[in-house]
Scaffold this active site. Structure first.
Site, PDB file in Angstrom:
ATOM      1  N   GLU A   9       1.586 -14.549   4.135  1.00 47.10           N
ATOM      2  CA  GLU A   9       1.877 -15.750   4.516  1.00 47.10           C
ATOM      3  C   GLU A   9       0.896 -15.222   5.771  1.00 47.10           C
ATOM      4  OE1 GLU A   9       4.395 -13.772   4.746  1.00 47.10           O
ATOM      5  OE2 GLU A   9       6.322 -14.958   4.944  1.00 47.10           O
ATOM      6  N   TYR A  63       2.606   2.804   3.167  1.00 41.17           N
ATOM      7  CA  TYR A  63       3.776   1.244   4.019  1.00 41.17           C
ATOM      8  C   TYR A  63       3.000   0.106   4.476  1.00 41.17           C
ATOM      9  CZ  TYR A  63       7.168   3.155   0.552  1.00 41.17           C
ATOM     10  OH  TYR A  63       7.433   4.407  -0.756  1.00 41.17           O
ATOM     11  N   ASN A 123       0.364  -1.444   0.052  1.00 47.17           N
ATOM     12  CA  ASN A 123       0.019  -0.085   0.228  1.00 47.17           C
ATOM     13  C   ASN A 123       0.448   1.428  -0.826  1.00 47.17           C
ATOM     14  OD1 ASN A 123      -1.796   1.952   1.242  1.00 47.17           O
ATOM     15  ND2 ASN A 123      -3.183   0.572   0.792  1.00 47.17           N
TER      16      ASN A 123
HETATM   17  O1  LIG Z   1       8.114 -13.632   4.874  1.00 47.73           O
HETATM   18  C1  LIG Z   1       7.300 -12.543   3.764  1.00 47.73           C
HETATM   19  C2  LIG Z   1       8.283 -11.313   3.368  1.00 47.73           C
HETATM   20  C3  LIG Z   1       8.340  -9.761   3.561  1.00 47.73           C
HETATM   21  N1  LIG Z   1       7.071 -10.343   2.484  1.00 47.73           N
HETATM   22  C4  LIG Z   1       6.754  -8.964   1.813  1.00 47.73           C
HETATM   23  C5  LIG Z   1       6.186  -7.474   2.482  1.00 47.73           C
HETATM   24  C6  LIG Z   1       6.737  -6.285   1.462  1.00 47.73           C
HETATM   25  O2  LIG Z   1       5.607  -6.223   0.427  1.00 47.73           O
HETATM   26  C7  LIG Z   1       7.880  -7.114   1.148  1.00 47.73           C
HETATM   27  C8  LIG Z   1       9.212  -5.974   1.218  1.00 47.73           C
HETATM   28  O3  LIG Z   1       9.077  -6.594   3.101  1.00 47.73           O
HETATM   29  O4  LIG Z   1       8.128  -8.448   1.107  1.00 47.73           O
HETATM   30  C9  LIG Z   1       6.323 -10.855   2.808  1.00 47.73           C
HETATM   31  O5  LIG Z   1       5.487 -11.121   2.329  1.00 47.73           O
HETATM   32  N2  LIG Z   1       6.783 -12.110   3.345  1.00 47.73           N
HETATM   33 ZN   LIG Z   2       5.135 -11.050   7.274  1.00 46.82          ZN
END
Ligand SMILES: O=c1ccn([C@H]2C[C@H](O)[C@@H](CO)O2)c(=O)[nH]1
Ligand SMILES: [Zn+2]
EC number: 3.5.4.5
Length: 140
Positions: free
Chosen positions: A58, A51, A48
């Site tokens: 997950e 941020y 977004n």
């Molecule tokens: O295990 C993770 C680590 C980071 N992010 C995303 C959050 C953000 O969109 C991007 C960078 O932090 O990665 C996840 O979705 N899962």
């Molecule tokens: Zn996470």
């Protein structure tokens, strides 16, 4: 967990990763959860302009499943872009510990599908959980 199941979960996580909305980080992540009755739920990260509102892959996958009535999971696979294998953030480790068993398999993959196998206890040793609050006997 057999190799076939691991590879199927990674493939589903990769499919979800294709839907990641990541205009800011350009770091797509995908997750796939196997439910105890054999369904697979997946999720991607959704960023977004404000941020901090970003939702990780997950938690997207877990929340989708829970909102549809599935809260008993057997395993999770997480995949990210690049050669480094996925590593869930602290918030996601806590949410994973809420819904998966301590010994549930956790697959951490890179974009080539190479992976490390760990479990929930390995992600968040000594996690604070429902058990810490409510003990073993709760209806929830
Ligand atoms: O295990 C993770 C680590 C980071 N992010 C995303 C959050 C953000 O969109 C991007 C960078 O932090 O990665 C996840 O979705 N899962
Ligand atoms: Zn996470």
């Amino acid at each position: 967990m057999d190799k076939n199941t691991v590879e199927k979960l990674i493939a589903k996580a990769k499919e979800a990763m294709e839907n990641a909305y990541v205009p800011y980080s350009k770091y797509p992540v995908g997750a796939a959860l196997l439910t105890e009755d054999g369904n697979i739920y997946s999720g991607c990260n959704i960023e977004n302009a404000s941020y901090g509102l970003t939702n990780c892959a997950e938690r997207t996958g877990i929340f989708k499943a829970v909102s549809e009535g599935y809260r008993n999971f057997e395993a999770i696979a997480i995949i990210c872009k690049g050669q480094l294998k996925a590593s869930p953030c602290g918030a996601c480790r806590q949410v994973i510990a809420e819904f998966l068993h301590k010994d549930s398999p956790v697959v951490l993959a890179n974009e080539d599908g190479e992976y490390t196998l760990t479990n929930v206890e390995g992600l968040l040793p000594g996690a604070f959980t429902t058990k810490s609050l409510l003990g073993d006997n709760n209806d929830f």
